[in-house]
Design a protein around this motif. Structure first.
Motif, mmCIF file in Angstrom:
data_model
loop_
_atom_site.group_PDB
_atom_site.id
_atom_site.type_symbol
_atom_site.label_atom_id
_atom_site.label_comp_id
_atom_site.label_asym_id
_atom_site.label_seq_id
_atom_site.Cartn_x
_atom_site.Cartn_y
_atom_site.Cartn_z
ATOM 1 N N PHE A 102 0.804 -1.362 -0.113
ATOM 2 C CA PHE A 102 -0.212 -0.198 0.085
ATOM 3 C C PHE A 102 0.933 1.127 -0.104
ATOM 4 C CE2 PHE A 102 -3.172 -2.934 2.040
ATOM 5 C CZ PHE A 102 -4.129 -2.569 1.347
ATOM 6 N N THR A 103 0.638 2.182 -0.722
ATOM 7 C CA THR A 103 1.344 3.445 -0.855
ATOM 8 C C THR A 103 0.331 4.733 -0.946
ATOM 9 O OG1 THR A 103 1.409 3.546 -3.371
ATOM 10 C CG2 THR A 103 3.214 2.524 -2.168
ATOM 11 N N LEU A 104 -0.918 4.422 -0.251
ATOM 12 C CA LEU A 104 -1.662 5.464 0.001
ATOM 13 C C LEU A 104 -1.381 6.767 0.682
ATOM 14 C CD1 LEU A 104 -3.452 2.588 0.068
ATOM 15 C CD2 LEU A 104 -5.218 4.162 0.272
ATOM 16 N N GLY A 105 -1.186 7.748 0.180
ATOM 17 C CA GLY A 105 -0.881 8.927 0.850
ATOM 18 C C GLY A 105 0.822 9.549 0.772
ATOM 19 N N ALA A 106 1.456 8.611 0.002
ATOM 20 C CA ALA A 106 2.899 8.558 -0.128
ATOM 21 C C ALA A 106 3.198 9.476 -1.356
ATOM 22 C CB ALA A 106 3.632 7.228 -0.503
ATOM 23 N N ASP A 107 4.009 10.251 -1.451
ATOM 24 C CA ASP A 107 4.407 11.040 -2.372
ATOM 25 C C ASP A 107 5.243 10.377 -3.302
ATOM 26 O OD1 ASP A 107 2.722 13.355 -1.967
ATOM 27 O OD2 ASP A 107 4.301 14.068 -0.574
ATOM 28 N N ILE A 108 4.948 9.591 -4.145
ATOM 29 C CA ILE A 108 5.892 8.853 -5.123
ATOM 30 C C ILE A 108 5.668 9.161 -6.523
ATOM 31 C CG2 ILE A 108 6.067 6.892 -3.205
ATOM 32 C CD1 ILE A 108 4.165 5.182 -5.130
ATOM 33 N N THR A 109 6.466 8.967 -7.315
ATOM 34 C CA THR A 109 6.268 9.106 -8.602
ATOM 35 C C THR A 109 5.925 7.946 -9.329
ATOM 36 O OG1 THR A 109 8.677 8.230 -9.228
ATOM 37 C CG2 THR A 109 8.053 10.870 -8.561
ATOM 38 N N VAL A 148 0.845 -3.042 -6.164
ATOM 39 C CA VAL A 148 0.781 -1.807 -5.260
ATOM 40 C C VAL A 148 -0.562 -1.339 -5.355
ATOM 41 C CG1 VAL A 148 1.780 0.162 -5.187
ATOM 42 C CG2 VAL A 148 3.489 -1.637 -5.990
ATOM 43 N N VAL A 149 -1.055 -0.828 -4.409
ATOM 44 C CA VAL A 149 -2.510 -0.060 -4.355
ATOM 45 C C VAL A 149 -2.220 1.206 -3.964
ATOM 46 C CG1 VAL A 149 -4.374 0.204 -3.433
ATOM 47 C CG2 VAL A 149 -3.682 -2.082 -3.925
ATOM 48 N N HIS A 150 -2.290 2.225 -4.713
ATOM 49 C CA HIS A 150 -1.982 3.657 -4.446
ATOM 50 C C HIS A 150 -3.120 4.503 -4.301
ATOM 51 C CE1 HIS A 150 0.749 7.169 -4.390
ATOM 52 N NE2 HIS A 150 0.241 7.712 -5.294
ATOM 53 N N GLY A 155 -2.828 13.883 -3.971
ATOM 54 C CA GLY A 155 -2.836 14.411 -2.440
ATOM 55 C C GLY A 155 -3.257 13.296 -1.584
ATOM 56 N N LYS A 156 -3.154 13.552 0.003
ATOM 57 C CA LYS A 156 -3.642 12.643 0.661
ATOM 58 C C LYS A 156 -4.769 12.203 0.775
ATOM 59 C CE LYS A 156 0.697 12.692 2.273
ATOM 60 N NZ LYS A 156 1.275 13.366 1.135
ATOM 61 N N PRO A 157 -5.427 10.925 0.911
ATOM 62 C CA PRO A 157 -6.738 10.537 0.953
ATOM 63 C C PRO A 157 -7.291 10.984 2.240
ATOM 64 C CG PRO A 157 -5.256 8.642 1.194
ATOM 65 C CD PRO A 157 -4.390 9.683 0.866
ATOM 66 N N THR A 158 -8.602 10.936 2.460
ATOM 67 C CA THR A 158 -9.079 11.412 3.741
ATOM 68 C C THR A 158 -9.077 9.758 4.356
ATOM 69 O OG1 THR A 158 -11.428 10.574 3.139
ATOM 70 C CG2 THR A 158 -10.875 12.786 2.613
ATOM 71 N N TRP A 159 -9.377 9.979 5.703
ATOM 72 C CA TRP A 159 -9.384 8.654 6.312
ATOM 73 C C TRP A 159 -10.582 7.691 5.811
ATOM 74 C CZ3 TRP A 159 -13.516 6.659 9.474
ATOM 75 C CH2 TRP A 159 -14.494 7.821 9.854
ATOM 76 N N GLY A 188 -0.630 19.890 2.727
ATOM 77 C CA GLY A 188 -1.614 21.092 2.669
ATOM 78 C C GLY A 188 -1.206 22.192 3.204
ATOM 79 N N GLN A 189 0.040 22.234 3.568
ATOM 80 C CA GLN A 189 0.759 23.397 4.326
ATOM 81 C C GLN A 189 1.206 24.597 3.560
ATOM 82 O OE1 GLN A 189 4.020 21.108 6.011
ATOM 83 N NE2 GLN A 189 3.213 21.652 8.056
#
Length: 343
Positions: A131-138, A151-153, A158-162, A260-261
């Protein structure tokens, strides 16, 4: 099995700075996990296709050895009864450890939060799902991971909600019904945690990160960020952002990436107006940074310190486990600050 894509209050004060002294993060220790041996998932759920930003991944059978990169997915896996065999060191949080102890599972193997430094460790674990959810990957990094296992992205950059994280993870491991139950239980936890704190509802809040480097800009969490959305679910109201911040550059976090900063000059801190300001900062310098920032803020503003390695991370990671941790440990502190702000 391979990826099929082409991968509660106290008397008021002029200003109250609240410091949280909770548990720190554990030492990074690696061990094999005993979870996943009897997953009890619905075998009929497979194969399942999971569409995401980089295509569609087919999970052909029940995954038993799960590795995660990024954050929140490890929490969800554990909450659903299958502890990952490996995850980034930043995921070894107090809330994760409480749950793994309760579930009698060992610490997963911990690797670096930088993918290039983690590839070999992930491959050595021989996972059957990543799992790579929320990861900043190319896309290239996704392809590298896909050479190891499916791999499940996430569905967006952006970051997924919970809720999104729970949904995707639960479907991928064959526990969609349990995932729906986890969402419902978490949605009950949130209002239950604020039911004794009527002063909290509608209080304006800003989440701001301060850095220990002298003169460094501040990082303000925007309205679409995880911390802003999450505190909104607890009944707080996002304070208006300072004029012109929309033109500021986005800050990339060293560990969590883009969360989101928005950059804001330290010299213009007086423009940060909210009844409660949650100050995310490194634990060792947090009180010092709060004391430095305080005189520049409106006198009525209540500052609540959120150590980055704990409460800050819990808001950023935004998982059912971190939400439960915040409900128990952070909401009472925010409620006290909200009470003081309204005196």
């Amino acid at each position: 099995m391979r990826d099929e894509s082409a991968r509660k209050a106290s008397p008021a004060m002029s200003r109250r700075t609240v410091m949280l002294g909770m548990l720190g993060l554990p030492f990074v220790v690696s061990a094999c996990t005993g979870a996943g041996e009897e997953p009890g998932s619905d075998a009929g759920a497979f194969p399942v296709d999971i569409a995401h930003r980089f295509g569609t991944t087919t999970v052909r059978k029940q995954p038993l050895r799960i590795a995660t990169f990024g954050f929140a997915a490890a929490d969800v896996c554990l909450a659903l009864g299958i502890a990952p065999v490996g995850m980034p060191g930043s995921n070894a949080t107090p809330w994760y450890n409480l749950r793994r102890i309760a579930e009698e599972t060992l610490m997963p193997v911990l690797y670096a939060d930088e993918l290039d430094l983690s590839l070999a460790a992930i491959e050595e674990l021989e996972p059957d799902l990543i799992f790579t959810l929320g990861a900043d990957i190319t896309r290239a990094q996704y392809d590298q991971l896909s050479e190891i296992a499916p791999v499940v992205h996430g569905t967006t950059a952006g970051k997924p909600t919970w809720r999104e994280t729970v949904d995707v993870v639960a479907r991928a491991i064959g526990r969609a019904d349990e995932g729906a139950d986890l969402v419902r239980d978490t949605e009950r936890t949130i209002p239950a945690s604020v039911s004794d704190y009527p002063d909290l509802a509608g209080v304006t809040v800003l989440v701001v990160e301060a850095f220990p480097v002298a003169g460094a800009d501040l990082a303000v969490y925007g309205e679409a960020s995880g911390p802003a959305n999450l505190l909104g679910e607890f009944g707080l109201r996002p304070a208006p952002l300072p004029t012109g911040i929309e033109n500021a550059g986005e800050v990339e976090d060293d560990v969590f990436g883009r969360v989101g900063q928005l950059r804001w000059p330290r010299a213009q801190a007086e423009e940060l107006r909210a009844e409660v300001l949650v100050l995310v900062a490194e634990r060792q310098r947090s009180q010092e940074l709060a004391d430095e920032l305080g005189p520049d803020l409106d006198e009525a503003t209540q500052v609540v310190i959120a150590p980055k390695d704990e409460m800050g991370a819990a808001m950023i990671m935004e998982s059912p486990l971190s939400i439960e941790w915040l409900a128990r440990n952070f909401i009472p502190v925010l409620a006290e600050a909200a009470f003081n702000a309204q005196q």
